[in-house]
Scaffold this motif. Structure first.
Motif, PDB file in Angstrom:
ATOM      1  N   GLY A   1       0.805  -1.213   0.000  1.00  0.00           N
ATOM      2  CA  GLY A   1       0.000   0.000   0.000  1.00  0.00           C
ATOM      3  C   GLY A   1       0.840   1.266   0.000  1.00  0.00           C
ATOM      4  N   VAL A   2       1.860   1.311   0.855  1.00  0.00           N
ATOM      5  CA  VAL A   2       2.686   2.527   0.887  1.00  0.00           C
ATOM      6  C   VAL A   2       3.532   2.644  -0.383  1.00  0.00           C
ATOM      7  CG1 VAL A   2       2.713   2.789   3.385  1.00  0.00           C
ATOM      8  CG2 VAL A   2       4.504   1.448   2.271  1.00  0.00           C
ATOM      9  N   ALA A   3       3.838   1.512  -1.015  1.00  0.00           N
ATOM     10  CA  ALA A   3       4.513   1.579  -2.306  1.00  0.00           C
ATOM     11  C   ALA A   3       3.579   2.173  -3.359  1.00  0.00           C
ATOM     12  CB  ALA A   3       4.981   0.189  -2.734  1.00  0.00           C
ATOM     13  N   ALA A   4       2.288   1.852  -3.268  1.00  0.00           N
ATOM     14  CA  ALA A   4       1.318   2.469  -4.175  1.00  0.00           C
ATOM     15  C   ALA A   4       1.237   3.970  -3.945  1.00  0.00           C
ATOM     16  CB  ALA A   4      -0.056   1.824  -3.992  1.00  0.00           C
ATOM     17  N   VAL A   5       1.313   4.382  -2.676  1.00  0.00           N
ATOM     18  CA  VAL A   5       1.360   5.810  -2.356  1.00  0.00           C
ATOM     19  C   VAL A   5       2.581   6.448  -3.009  1.00  0.00           C
ATOM     20  CG1 VAL A   5       1.753   7.458  -0.478  1.00  0.00           C
ATOM     21  CG2 VAL A   5       0.035   5.656  -0.208  1.00  0.00           C
ATOM     22  N   ALA A   6       3.729   5.807  -2.859  1.00  0.00           N
ATOM     23  CA  ALA A   6       4.960   6.330  -3.455  1.00  0.00           C
ATOM     24  C   ALA A   6       4.856   6.402  -4.971  1.00  0.00           C
ATOM     25  CB  ALA A   6       6.149   5.462  -3.041  1.00  0.00           C
ATOM     26  N   GLY A   7       4.213   5.402  -5.573  1.00  0.00           N
ATOM     27  CA  GLY A   7       4.029   5.407  -7.022  1.00  0.00           C
ATOM     28  C   GLY A   7       3.145   6.555  -7.478  1.00  0.00           C
ATOM     29  N   ALA A   8       2.063   6.796  -6.729  1.00  0.00           N
ATOM     30  CA  ALA A   8       1.172   7.909  -7.068  1.00  0.00           C
ATOM     31  C   ALA A   8       1.899   9.242  -6.949  1.00  0.00           C
ATOM     32  CB  ALA A   8      -0.060   7.877  -6.168  1.00  0.00           C
ATOM     33  N   ALA A   9       2.734   9.365  -5.921  1.00  0.00           N
ATOM     34  CA  ALA A   9       3.513  10.597  -5.743  1.00  0.00           C
ATOM     35  C   ALA A   9       4.513  10.764  -6.881  1.00  0.00           C
ATOM     36  CB  ALA A   9       4.227  10.571  -4.400  1.00  0.00           C
ATOM     37  N   LEU A  10       5.147   9.669  -7.277  1.00  0.00           N
ATOM     38  CA  LEU A  10       6.103   9.707  -8.380  1.00  0.00           C
ATOM     39  C   LEU A  10       5.434  10.173  -9.667  1.00  0.00           C
ATOM     40  CD1 LEU A  10       9.144   8.895  -8.606  1.00  0.00           C
ATOM     41  CD2 LEU A  10       8.354   6.656  -9.401  1.00  0.00           C
ATOM     42  N   ALA A  11       4.161   9.783  -9.847  1.00  0.00           N
ATOM     43  CA  ALA A  11       3.420  10.136 -11.053  1.00  0.00           C
ATOM     44  C   ALA A  11       2.854  11.554 -11.011  1.00  0.00           C
ATOM     45  CB  ALA A  11       2.282   9.141 -11.274  1.00  0.00           C
ATOM     46  N   GLY A  12       2.938  12.213  -9.851  1.00  0.00           N
ATOM     47  CA  GLY A  12       2.439  13.580  -9.734  1.00  0.00           C
ATOM     48  C   GLY A  12       0.972  13.691  -9.399  1.00  0.00           C
TER      49      GLY A  12
ATOM     50  N   ALA B   1       2.993   6.410   5.393  1.00  0.00           N
ATOM     51  CA  ALA B   1       2.402   6.803   4.111  1.00  0.00           C
ATOM     52  C   ALA B   1       2.617   8.291   3.842  1.00  0.00           C
ATOM     53  CB  ALA B   1       0.915   6.468   4.097  1.00  0.00           C
ATOM     54  N   LYS B   2       2.527   9.112   4.880  1.00  0.00           N
ATOM     55  CA  LYS B   2       2.771  10.548   4.724  1.00  0.00           C
ATOM     56  C   LYS B   2       4.211  10.804   4.287  1.00  0.00           C
ATOM     57  CE  LYS B   2       1.260  13.539   7.741  1.00  0.00           C
ATOM     58  NZ  LYS B   2       0.958  14.176   9.039  1.00  0.00           N
ATOM     59  N   LYS B   3       5.144  10.075   4.871  1.00  0.00           N
ATOM     60  CA  LYS B   3       6.545  10.258   4.527  1.00  0.00           C
ATOM     61  C   LYS B   3       6.832   9.872   3.075  1.00  0.00           C
ATOM     62  CE  LYS B   3       8.215   9.466   9.267  1.00  0.00           C
ATOM     63  NZ  LYS B   3       8.946   8.531  10.150  1.00  0.00           N
ATOM     64  N   LEU B   4       6.014   8.964   2.540  1.00  0.00           N
ATOM     65  CA  LEU B   4       6.234   8.483   1.178  1.00  0.00           C
ATOM     66  C   LEU B   4       5.350   9.180   0.145  1.00  0.00           C
ATOM     67  CD1 LEU B   4       6.851   4.755   2.046  1.00  0.00           C
ATOM     68  CD2 LEU B   4       8.416   6.225   0.781  1.00  0.00           C
ATOM     69  N   GLY B   5       4.617  10.211   0.581  1.00  0.00           N
ATOM     70  CA  GLY B   5       3.916  11.018  -0.418  1.00  0.00           C
ATOM     71  C   GLY B   5       2.442  11.238  -0.226  1.00  0.00           C
TER      72      GLY B   5
ATOM     73  N   ARG C   1      14.924  10.344  -6.060  1.00  0.00           N
ATOM     74  CA  ARG C   1      13.524  10.656  -6.366  1.00  0.00           C
ATOM     75  C   ARG C   1      12.560   9.562  -5.908  1.00  0.00           C
ATOM     76  NH1 ARG C   1      13.659  11.848 -12.601  1.00  0.00           N
ATOM     77  NH2 ARG C   1      11.433  12.258 -12.250  1.00  0.00           N
ATOM     78  N   LEU C   2      13.073   8.420  -5.517  1.00  0.00           N
ATOM     79  CA  LEU C   2      12.257   7.318  -5.008  1.00  0.00           C
ATOM     80  C   LEU C   2      12.977   6.740  -3.796  1.00  0.00           C
ATOM     81  CD1 LEU C   2       9.915   5.272  -5.203  1.00  0.00           C
ATOM     82  CD2 LEU C   2      11.325   3.958  -6.818  1.00  0.00           C
ATOM     83  N   ASP C   3      12.369   6.884  -2.621  1.00  0.00           N
ATOM     84  CA  ASP C   3      13.043   6.522  -1.372  1.00  0.00           C
ATOM     85  C   ASP C   3      12.821   5.043  -1.041  1.00  0.00           C
ATOM     86  OD1 ASP C   3      14.323   6.442   1.036  1.00  0.00           O
ATOM     87  OD2 ASP C   3      12.981   7.837   2.074  1.00  0.00           O
ATOM     88  N   LEU C   4      13.575   4.180  -1.697  1.00  0.00           N
ATOM     89  CA  LEU C   4      13.468   2.749  -1.406  1.00  0.00           C
ATOM     90  C   LEU C   4      14.030   2.416  -0.030  1.00  0.00           C
ATOM     91  CD1 LEU C   4      14.441   1.175  -4.861  1.00  0.00           C
ATOM     92  CD2 LEU C   4      12.148   1.502  -3.909  1.00  0.00           C
ATOM     93  N   ASP C   5      14.971   3.220   0.466  1.00  0.00           N
ATOM     94  CA  ASP C   5      15.524   2.973   1.796  1.00  0.00           C
ATOM     95  C   ASP C   5      14.444   3.043   2.876  1.00  0.00           C
ATOM     96  OD1 ASP C   5      18.254   2.641   1.038  1.00  0.00           O
ATOM     97  OD2 ASP C   5      18.422   4.817   0.820  1.00  0.00           O
ATOM     98  N   ALA C   6      13.409   3.836   2.636  1.00  0.00           N
ATOM     99  CA  ALA C   6      12.341   4.000   3.624  1.00  0.00           C
ATOM    100  C   ALA C   6      11.574   2.701   3.865  1.00  0.00           C
ATOM    101  CB  ALA C   6      11.371   5.099   3.178  1.00  0.00           C
ATOM    102  N   PHE C   7      11.654   1.779   2.921  1.00  0.00           N
ATOM    103  CA  PHE C   7      10.937   0.509   3.064  1.00  0.00           C
ATOM    104  C   PHE C   7      11.710  -0.493   3.922  1.00  0.00           C
ATOM    105  CE2 PHE C   7       9.150   2.401  -0.699  1.00  0.00           C
ATOM    106  CZ  PHE C   7       7.795   2.068  -0.648  1.00  0.00           C
ATOM    107  N   VAL C   8      12.991  -0.258   4.135  1.00  0.00           N
ATOM    108  CA  VAL C   8      13.840  -1.199   4.890  1.00  0.00           C
ATOM    109  C   VAL C   8      13.800  -0.808   6.367  1.00  0.00           C
ATOM    110  CG1 VAL C   8      16.116  -2.217   5.126  1.00  0.00           C
ATOM    111  CG2 VAL C   8      15.312  -1.483   2.860  1.00  0.00           C
ATOM    112  N   THR C   9      12.989  -1.508   7.139  1.00  0.00           N
ATOM    113  CA  THR C   9      12.889  -1.222   8.571  1.00  0.00           C
ATOM    114  C   THR C   9      14.106  -1.739   9.321  1.00  0.00           C
ATOM    115  OG1 THR C   9      10.490  -1.471   8.393  1.00  0.00           O
ATOM    116  CG2 THR C   9      11.417  -1.454  10.613  1.00  0.00           C
ATOM    117  N   GLU C  10      14.576  -2.920   8.935  1.00  0.00           N
ATOM    118  CA  GLU C  10      15.696  -3.537   9.632  1.00  0.00           C
ATOM    119  C   GLU C  10      16.402  -4.506   8.710  1.00  0.00           C
ATOM    120  OE1 GLU C  10      14.226  -5.838  12.918  1.00  0.00           O
ATOM    121  OE2 GLU C  10      13.040  -7.180  11.645  1.00  0.00           O
ATOM    122  N   GLU C  11      17.684  -4.710   8.978  1.00  0.00           N
ATOM    123  CA  GLU C  11      18.463  -5.740   8.308  1.00  0.00           C
ATOM    124  C   GLU C  11      18.723  -6.853   9.309  1.00  0.00           C
ATOM    125  OE1 GLU C  11      21.958  -4.183   6.492  1.00  0.00           O
ATOM    126  OE2 GLU C  11      20.855  -2.846   5.135  1.00  0.00           O
TER     127      GLU C  11
END
Length: 366
Positions: free
Chosen positions: A191-202, A219-223, A331-341
């Protein structure tokens, strides 16, 4: 043949095990990949719980990035030393979808022909044809997509499933773009990736809906421009109200993405879209769930489209390199999806944290 460590699910509901497995040398059209990182996806939990099929034992893991170690006869797509993100859509080029130029819908995607096995010879079923909770895995060469080798494996490996599914649901399936409003119901990883995708698309507004304040904050942080706590308010009415403030007269969002996979939330998505709007189902339902009863006059009268999104309708060879480039550009914060290693022996504990909603993604780093 090589022997490596790997995480398997031996029986339905049983705790996962870290064992030694046999990985064959690559045959024609195959590649062996040394896995660098692999995300812990909800689909892996579905496999462990028997929610996909009963072809135990499963070799778990599929959101992965790594280095091609060896290739078999006839392989031209990749070579040893290439940094790749693994995918489960190795297009065949021959099915009716591929021949009409719609490779993102390929109906005959390829997996490795040979089987990885336990030490006693028991054949393993790799999750989504990948099986990447392992030091090395055997895949079809078409499942390897070359990307920028300087990218962080733990981040870009997530494009292998959940992040691509969400971004693609917004852009590829839903058609998110400037001038369109988007609502996302369910703000887990997809879901938050969909948010990021919508933000990427403007797109704007971008409305995130969930019952967990932590997920809404992410979700707010991702757009997301607006958030809705559906445990406190009617999400359909909230989406309509927010949409109408931007587009007077709107009866909902232009695109509503259902990322939960439940009949009740799908019905909310149906009624939360504007006239001629689009509903995208990307949440994975379980067996036995049924489409809720809807008056056929509502289906007809609201117009628009009711769609399902397969893997974000992505074409890995097209989409992965582009999204990695956007990540590298900031322009796309993939690091935000990594909670822990985590280490390879931490998968069972990661499943528990997933149940509690404490992580967006745990990533096994090898």
């Amino acid at each position: 043949m090589q022997q490596v460590r790997a995480v398997i699910a031996r029986a339905k509901g049983a705790p996962v095990e870290l064992v030694t497995i046999n990985v064959p040398d690559p045959g024609p059209g195959e590649a062996v990949v040394a896995v660098q990182a692999c995300g812990v996806c909800h689909t892996d939990l579905h496999y462990q719980q028997g929610g996909i099929n009963d072809e135990f034992p499963f070799l778990l893991g599929h959101e992965a990035a790594g280095i091609v170690e060896a290739v078999g006869e006839g392989v031209t797509e990749v070579a040893p030393g290439d940094f790749v993100v693994l995918n489960w859509r190795a297009v065949c080029g021959e099915c009716r979808a591929c021949k009409r130029g719609e490779q993102q819908y390929c109906f005959n995607t390829a997996n490795a022909t040979q089987k990885m096995t336990l030490e006693d010879g028991t054949e393993l079923t790799p999750a989504l044809g990948i099986g990447a909770f392992a030091d090395k895995t055997l895949v079809a060469a078409g499942q390897c997509t070359k990307v920028d080798p300087s990218a962080r494996p733990a981040a870009v490996g997530l494009l292998g499933c959940g992040v691509m599914a969400g971004i693609g649901a917004a852009i590829n399936t839903g058609g998110a773009t400037r001038g369109k409003s988007v609502a996302v119901i369910g703000c887990g990883g997809v879901g938050v990736a969909a948010v990021a995708g919508a933000a990427l698309a403007g797109s704007s507004p971008i409305i995130a809906v969930d019952i967990d304040p932590k997920k809404l904050e992410t979700a707010k942080k991702l757009g997301a421009t607006h958030t809705v706590d559906s445990s406190k308010v009617d999400p359909v009415e909230a989406i309509r109200e927010i949409s109408a403030k931007t587009y007077p007269g709107a009866e909902g969002a232009d695109i509503v993405i259902e990322a939960v996979g439940r009949p009740e939330t799908w019905k909310q998505a149906f009624y939360a879209r504007d006239l001629a709007g689009t509903v995208v189902l990307v949440g994975v339902p379980t067996a036995g769930m049924m489409v809720p009863e809807l008056p056929l006059t509502d289906v007809f009268g609201r117009g628009g489209s009711l769609k399902s999104s397969w893997y974000g309708d992505c074409l890995p060879s097209r989409d992965f390199p582009m999204l990695v480039d956007l990540y590298q550009q900031g322009r796309l914060d993939l690091d935000a999806f990594v909670t822990e290693e985590i280490s390879i022996d931490g998968v069972e504990a990661a499943f528990e944290r997933m149940h509690g909603g404490d992580v967006l993604r745990s990533v096994v780093v090898l």
